[in-house]
Design a protein around this motif. Sequence first.
Motif, PDB file in Angstrom:
ATOM      1  N   GLU A   1       0.832  -1.207   0.000  1.00  0.00           N
ATOM      2  CA  GLU A   1       0.000   0.000   0.000  1.00  0.00           C
ATOM      3  C   GLU A   1       0.861   1.248   0.000  1.00  0.00           C
ATOM      4  OE1 GLU A   1      -3.870   1.861   2.409  1.00  0.00           O
ATOM      5  OE2 GLU A   1      -2.704   0.205   3.291  1.00  0.00           O
ATOM      6  N   ALA A   2       0.417   2.268  -0.766  1.00  0.00           N
ATOM      7  CA  ALA A   2       1.160   3.523  -0.827  1.00  0.00           C
ATOM      8  C   ALA A   2       0.219   4.669  -1.161  1.00  0.00           C
ATOM      9  CB  ALA A   2       2.275   3.439  -1.863  1.00  0.00           C
ATOM     10  N   TYR A   3       0.586   5.852  -0.673  1.00  0.00           N
ATOM     11  CA  TYR A   3      -0.141   7.089  -0.975  1.00  0.00           C
ATOM     12  C   TYR A   3       0.753   7.937  -1.867  1.00  0.00           C
ATOM     13  CZ  TYR A   3      -2.135  11.742  -0.192  1.00  0.00           C
ATOM     14  OH  TYR A   3      -2.666  13.005  -0.345  1.00  0.00           O
ATOM     15  N   PHE A   4       0.167   8.503  -2.939  1.00  0.00           N
ATOM     16  CA  PHE A   4       0.947   9.244  -3.933  1.00  0.00           C
ATOM     17  C   PHE A   4       0.448  10.684  -4.062  1.00  0.00           C
ATOM     18  CE2 PHE A   4       1.022   4.792  -5.100  1.00  0.00           C
ATOM     19  CZ  PHE A   4       2.332   4.561  -5.469  1.00  0.00           C
ATOM     20  N   ARG A   5       1.394  11.613  -4.106  1.00  0.00           N
ATOM     21  CA  ARG A   5       1.119  12.992  -4.516  1.00  0.00           C
ATOM     22  C   ARG A   5       1.921  13.195  -5.798  1.00  0.00           C
ATOM     23  NH1 ARG A   5       2.687  13.808   0.930  1.00  0.00           N
ATOM     24  NH2 ARG A   5       0.934  14.051   2.362  1.00  0.00           N
ATOM     25  N   VAL A   6       1.275  13.074  -6.928  1.00  0.00           N
ATOM     26  CA  VAL A   6       1.972  13.027  -8.213  1.00  0.00           C
ATOM     27  C   VAL A   6       2.161  14.425  -8.798  1.00  0.00           C
ATOM     28  CG1 VAL A   6       1.907  12.107 -10.554  1.00  0.00           C
ATOM     29  CG2 VAL A   6       1.042  10.739  -8.651  1.00  0.00           C
ATOM     30  N   ALA A   7       3.391  14.756  -9.153  1.00  0.00           N
ATOM     31  CA  ALA A   7       3.681  16.024  -9.823  1.00  0.00           C
ATOM     32  C   ALA A   7       3.128  15.968 -11.244  1.00  0.00           C
ATOM     33  CB  ALA A   7       5.192  16.267  -9.857  1.00  0.00           C
ATOM     34  N   LYS A   8       2.696  17.112 -11.753  1.00  0.00           N
ATOM     35  CA  LYS A   8       2.120  17.141 -13.090  1.00  0.00           C
ATOM     36  C   LYS A   8       3.183  16.807 -14.125  1.00  0.00           C
ATOM     37  CE  LYS A   8      -1.742  20.155 -12.100  1.00  0.00           C
ATOM     38  NZ  LYS A   8      -2.588  21.261 -12.554  1.00  0.00           N
ATOM     39  N   GLY A   9       2.756  16.135 -15.175  1.00  0.00           N
ATOM     40  CA  GLY A   9       3.688  15.719 -16.214  1.00  0.00           C
ATOM     41  C   GLY A   9       3.039  14.657 -17.075  1.00  0.00           C
ATOM     42  N   ARG A  10       3.861  13.806 -17.625  1.00  0.00           N
ATOM     43  CA  ARG A  10       3.343  12.726 -18.461  1.00  0.00           C
ATOM     44  C   ARG A  10       2.591  11.691 -17.613  1.00  0.00           C
ATOM     45  NH1 ARG A  10       5.450  12.063 -23.676  1.00  0.00           N
ATOM     46  NH2 ARG A  10       6.972  13.653 -24.273  1.00  0.00           N
ATOM     47  N   ARG A  11       2.011  10.740 -18.288  1.00  0.00           N
ATOM     48  CA  ARG A  11       1.233   9.703 -17.616  1.00  0.00           C
ATOM     49  C   ARG A  11       2.044   9.014 -16.523  1.00  0.00           C
ATOM     50  NH1 ARG A  11      -0.954   5.111 -21.464  1.00  0.00           N
ATOM     51  NH2 ARG A  11       1.288   4.733 -21.579  1.00  0.00           N
ATOM     52  N   PHE A  12       1.405   8.795 -15.400  1.00  0.00           N
ATOM     53  CA  PHE A  12       2.023   8.175 -14.230  1.00  0.00           C
ATOM     54  C   PHE A  12       1.305   6.851 -13.988  1.00  0.00           C
ATOM     55  CE2 PHE A  12       2.750   7.272  -9.825  1.00  0.00           C
ATOM     56  CZ  PHE A  12       3.959   7.848  -9.490  1.00  0.00           C
ATOM     57  N   GLU A  13       2.063   5.747 -13.941  1.00  0.00           N
ATOM     58  CA  GLU A  13       1.465   4.419 -13.803  1.00  0.00           C
ATOM     59  C   GLU A  13       1.966   3.713 -12.548  1.00  0.00           C
ATOM     60  OE1 GLU A  13       0.696   3.097 -18.468  1.00  0.00           O
ATOM     61  OE2 GLU A  13       2.340   2.200 -17.318  1.00  0.00           O
ATOM     62  N   VAL A  14       1.028   3.101 -11.851  1.00  0.00           N
ATOM     63  CA  VAL A  14       1.343   2.250 -10.705  1.00  0.00           C
ATOM     64  C   VAL A  14       0.862   0.840 -11.049  1.00  0.00           C
ATOM     65  CG1 VAL A  14       0.992   1.801  -8.261  1.00  0.00           C
ATOM     66  CG2 VAL A  14       1.098   4.154  -9.094  1.00  0.00           C
ATOM     67  N   GLN A  15       1.802  -0.070 -11.186  1.00  0.00           N
ATOM     68  CA  GLN A  15       1.477  -1.452 -11.538  1.00  0.00           C
ATOM     69  C   GLN A  15       1.523  -2.324 -10.290  1.00  0.00           C
ATOM     70  OE1 GLN A  15       0.823  -2.717 -14.927  1.00  0.00           O
ATOM     71  NE2 GLN A  15      -0.035  -4.268 -13.564  1.00  0.00           N
ATOM     72  N   THR A  16       0.472  -3.114 -10.087  1.00  0.00           N
ATOM     73  CA  THR A  16       0.452  -4.093  -8.999  1.00  0.00           C
ATOM     74  C   THR A  16       0.157  -5.463  -9.597  1.00  0.00           C
ATOM     75  OG1 THR A  16      -1.915  -4.089  -8.468  1.00  0.00           O
ATOM     76  CG2 THR A  16      -0.588  -2.278  -7.572  1.00  0.00           C
ATOM     77  N   ASN A  17       0.231  -6.488  -8.778  1.00  0.00           N
ATOM     78  CA  ASN A  17      -0.062  -7.829  -9.281  1.00  0.00           C
ATOM     79  C   ASN A  17      -1.557  -8.048  -9.519  1.00  0.00           C
ATOM     80  OD1 ASN A  17      -0.537  -7.749  -6.470  1.00  0.00           O
ATOM     81  ND2 ASN A  17      -0.490  -9.970  -6.360  1.00  0.00           N
ATOM     82  N   LEU A  18      -2.393  -7.107  -9.026  1.00  0.00           N
ATOM     83  CA  LEU A  18      -3.843  -7.242  -9.178  1.00  0.00           C
ATOM     84  C   LEU A  18      -4.426  -6.273 -10.207  1.00  0.00           C
ATOM     85  CD1 LEU A  18      -4.871  -7.673  -5.430  1.00  0.00           C
ATOM     86  CD2 LEU A  18      -4.659  -9.454  -7.174  1.00  0.00           C
ATOM     87  N   GLY A  19      -3.760  -5.172 -10.454  1.00  0.00           N
ATOM     88  CA  GLY A  19      -4.294  -4.186 -11.393  1.00  0.00           C
ATOM     89  C   GLY A  19      -3.359  -3.013 -11.541  1.00  0.00           C
ATOM     90  N   LYS A  20      -3.763  -2.067 -12.403  1.00  0.00           N
ATOM     91  CA  LYS A  20      -2.921  -0.904 -12.712  1.00  0.00           C
ATOM     92  C   LYS A  20      -3.713   0.379 -12.520  1.00  0.00           C
ATOM     93  CE  LYS A  20      -1.940   0.001 -17.035  1.00  0.00           C
ATOM     94  NZ  LYS A  20      -1.345  -0.081 -18.392  1.00  0.00           N
ATOM     95  N   VAL A  21      -3.011   1.414 -12.035  1.00  0.00           N
ATOM     96  CA  VAL A  21      -3.614   2.726 -11.843  1.00  0.00           C
ATOM     97  C   VAL A  21      -2.848   3.728 -12.703  1.00  0.00           C
ATOM     98  CG1 VAL A  21      -4.178   4.535 -10.194  1.00  0.00           C
ATOM     99  CG2 VAL A  21      -4.283   2.141  -9.492  1.00  0.00           C
ATOM    100  N   THR A  22      -3.586   4.565 -13.458  1.00  0.00           N
ATOM    101  CA  THR A  22      -2.960   5.540 -14.353  1.00  0.00           C
ATOM    102  C   THR A  22      -3.504   6.931 -14.049  1.00  0.00           C
ATOM    103  OG1 THR A  22      -2.846   3.849 -16.074  1.00  0.00           O
ATOM    104  CG2 THR A  22      -2.516   6.121 -16.758  1.00  0.00           C
ATOM    105  N   VAL A  23      -2.581   7.911 -13.900  1.00  0.00           N
ATOM    106  CA  VAL A  23      -2.987   9.291 -13.614  1.00  0.00           C
ATOM    107  C   VAL A  23      -2.067  10.240 -14.380  1.00  0.00           C
ATOM    108  CG1 VAL A  23      -3.797   8.677 -11.304  1.00  0.00           C
ATOM    109  CG2 VAL A  23      -1.470   9.512 -11.598  1.00  0.00           C
ATOM    110  N   LEU A  24      -2.437  11.552 -14.340  1.00  0.00           N
ATOM    111  CA  LEU A  24      -1.562  12.585 -14.903  1.00  0.00           C
ATOM    112  C   LEU A  24      -0.934  13.409 -13.784  1.00  0.00           C
ATOM    113  CD1 LEU A  24      -3.632  13.731 -18.002  1.00  0.00           C
ATOM    114  CD2 LEU A  24      -1.591  12.296 -17.951  1.00  0.00           C
ATOM    115  N   GLY A  25      -1.721  13.889 -12.866  1.00  0.00           N
ATOM    116  CA  GLY A  25      -1.208  14.631 -11.727  1.00  0.00           C
ATOM    117  C   GLY A  25      -2.289  14.695 -10.673  1.00  0.00           C
ATOM    118  N   THR A  26      -2.112  14.011  -9.572  1.00  0.00           N
ATOM    119  CA  THR A  26      -3.199  13.912  -8.605  1.00  0.00           C
ATOM    120  C   THR A  26      -2.688  13.321  -7.293  1.00  0.00           C
ATOM    121  OG1 THR A  26      -5.432  13.047  -8.266  1.00  0.00           O
ATOM    122  CG2 THR A  26      -3.882  11.611  -9.378  1.00  0.00           C
TER     123      THR A  26
END
Length: 299
Positions: free
Chosen positions: A143-168
């Motif tokens: 488990e992790a909490y993310f504060r993503v800086a704006k930029g290109r697509r940001f991906e978090v890959q896990t063994n169960l699924g993937k999360v994609t954001v831009l800045g959030t």
Amino acid sequence: MKENRLLAKWLNDDLSPDELAEFEASPDFEKYQKIKNYTSHLQVDDLDENAMLSNILSQKKATPKVVPLYKKWMFRAAAIFVLAIGITLVMKFFVPQTQTADFGEKTTFSLPDHSEVVLNSGSEINYKKWNWDNNRHLELKGEAYFRVAKGRRFEVQTNLGKVTVLGTQFNVKARKNRFDVVCYEGRVKVNYANTQILLTHGQSVRFENGKQVKMNVNSLKPEWIDNQICFTKENIRTLLDEVERQYNVKIELNSKDTISLFTGKLPAKDLDTALQIISTTYHLEAKKVSENKIIFDEK
């Protein structure tokens, strides 16, 4: 011996008349006379000692350049230093980086684009620094909490699924067969199996055993960051698994009731209070059999 003395005096014209007569009567006189006559016309130049010395000095071989041993050592050390720097740069930028949070700990760190990550207990993240701005991709276990800086697509890959954001800002949890994503700011795209969901501010989704549950959240960030473990309709086994991670303990459960669901909060920095809440809710008795082991028995 006498003959040699007379020869030396004869060559220097220093014989007395009697000595000269004696020397000329010797059997070797004729031979000496021929030698004297042959060499009398030879001349030897005067010896120029200064010229000879200059000639010798001009022909002296150049002294070979000797590199002191300590300089050889310095060159070798410099080469090793340059090699070490090169290896360090390769390790830093090309080899995957790993951040972990052991049981009972939390880890906060920044990614190359200054995005901030907080890892919950018993979690791990792997990523590469090389070309990060163009490929913001990481792998999460736990488990992790993310504060993503704006930029290109940001991906978090896990063994169960993937999360994609831009800045959030969002939280991802992937443990066993449970996949949770909460969006606290912006928008988050979640891919699980053949399902794709778009979450906006204040929304969350849970996938467990193939089932999907979508909910709304009121908090601005995960409660676990403030050392509060929040549960919504969780069974006791999930509850105890999280307590084990947060406090780095082992818990043995001796109870028939493993179906009742729990909604509420447990402290992440006060084990005695957490155990008391669980005991009261499920009518159990907690026993500390060692520093890191707890047993729950039915009352």
